[in-house]
Design an enzyme around this catalytic site. Structure first.
Site, PDB file in Angstrom:
ATOM      1  N   LYS A  81       1.741  11.893 -27.191  1.00  0.00           N
ATOM      2  CA  LYS A  81       1.839  11.525 -25.775  1.00  0.00           C
ATOM      3  C   LYS A  81       2.861  10.407 -25.570  1.00  0.00           C
ATOM      4  CE  LYS A  81      -0.904  10.550 -21.701  1.00  0.00           C
ATOM      5  NZ  LYS A  81      -2.159  10.059 -21.136  1.00  0.00           N
ATOM      6  N   GLU A 122       3.636  -0.718 -17.321  1.00  0.00           N
ATOM      7  CA  GLU A 122       3.068  -0.579 -18.667  1.00  0.00           C
ATOM      8  C   GLU A 122       4.196  -0.549 -19.699  1.00  0.00           C
ATOM      9  OE1 GLU A 122      -0.870   1.919 -19.540  1.00  0.00           O
ATOM     10  OE2 GLU A 122       0.521   3.009 -18.277  1.00  0.00           O
TER      11      GLU A 122
END
Length: 332
Positions: free
Chosen positions: A206, A287
């Site tokens: 991911k 993030e």
């Protein structure tokens, strides 16, 4: 006998997990704040499934983190940079056998725990000063890779966009009693929950896309489809992924698909705005450390040069700085 589970950060993913687990007989506490907390306390948590069906977990407990008390499992379902501000209070949610399930994107703060050749090394990019390492403790951690997409559409109401897979894994790769019990509970609640003996490689699958497409989309305001079909940005993405692959492989990660296939997978998602682009448009912090700063730090540990990753990181950090200084989002 159901498990006692605290969901810290009862937003989109936390709400989705909590509703399903509560309805399958587990004792779920939603740790939230503000209007979301008020709604949970008044009416429970609602989940709108991708089929249109609405599920309603009524009578569940909603509270602030200091009121929660000890649980068997603590799910951390907020973004990576939102964990550190509550880390000191997480001890109040733990008894001697509590497991903490980390559900953040990117490289986790516990990455080197139990990793041969790197035991005890800490990552300053995602855990400055080692606060999470000290306050949570890596021995408590169960790692997780979150695949579903969901949205908090109103206080106490989550809409599932798609997906039901949550991969779990102990940092050691062992199949412990605590992870087996949790996986069985999640499967019983309707999730696909494989237990991996190499959770770091699962995380990288991911991460490989996120570290590339999130910052590029934030910088360009382009969708995944736009980035992948415009040759210059497609080449940029491939260059970033090649550097990241070199880093991962030095750490023992196995990449089971090619860069071209990974880019094709992103392209097939279509005109999707990444979470980082959505955060830029909303004027929120990014993030970036978990997705990209951490990979650059890992590269330094294993001696891999990453000029393309560093360039994109520097530009995205400056973009975030400008947006936060202006106090409002940036849209095109």
């Amino acid at each position: 006998m159901g498990l006692k589970i605290a969901i810290v950060g009862a937003g989109a993913i936390g709400g989705y997990l909590g509703v399903k687990l509560a309805l399958s007989g587990h004792d779920v506490t939603f740790v939230a704040r503000g209007e979301n907390l008020k709604a949970i306390q008044a009416q429970g948590m609602k989940l709108e499934l991708d089929t249109g069906e609405v599920q309603h977990a009524q009578g569940v407990r909603g509270c602030t983190i200091d009121q929660a008390g000890p649980h068997d499992y603590v799910f951390l379902t907020m973004k990576s940079h939102q964990v550190e501000p509550v880390a000191a209070q997480l001890g109040g949610l733990c008894h001697s056998g509590t497991a903490v399930v980390t559900m953040q994107n990117g490289v986790p703060w516990w990455y080197f725990h139990g990793l041969p050749g790197h035991e005890g090394r800490q990552l300053n990019s995602v855990d400055p000063g080692g606060k999470l390492w000290q306050q949570i403790g890596p021995e408590r951690v169960i790692g997780s890779v979150v695949y579903p997409a969901a949205e908090l559409i109103a206080p106490g109401v989550v809409k599932l966009i798609e997906g039901n897979r949550f991969t779990l894994g102990e940092p050691s790769g062992e199949k412990t009693e605590r992870i087996t019990a949790l996986a069985q509970a999640m499967i019983g609640a309707g999730f696909k929950t494989p237990v991996s003996n190499d959770i770091r490689s699962e995380l990288w699958v991911k991460l490989w896309g996120n570290l590339t497409f999130n910052p590029v989309s934030a910088l360009t305001h382009a969708t995944l489809e736009d980035i992948c079909t415009f040759e210059p940005t497609r080449e940029l993405a491939a260059g970033m992924m090649a550097e990241a692959q070199s880093v991962g492989e030095k750490l023992g990660v196995q990449f089971k698909i090619s860069i071209d296939k990974r880019i094709a997978g992103a392209q097939s998602v279509g005109a999707h705005k990444t979470s980082m682009l959505q955060d830029i448009e909303a004027g929120k912090a990014l993030e970036l450390e978990a997705l990209l700063g951490s990979v650059i730090e890992l590269a330094q540990v294993v001696g891999v040069n990453t000029p393309v990753l560093k360039a994109v990181y520097a530009l995205t950090r400056m973009l975030e700085r400008q947006v936060l200084a202006k106090g409002h989002g940036l849209t095109l």
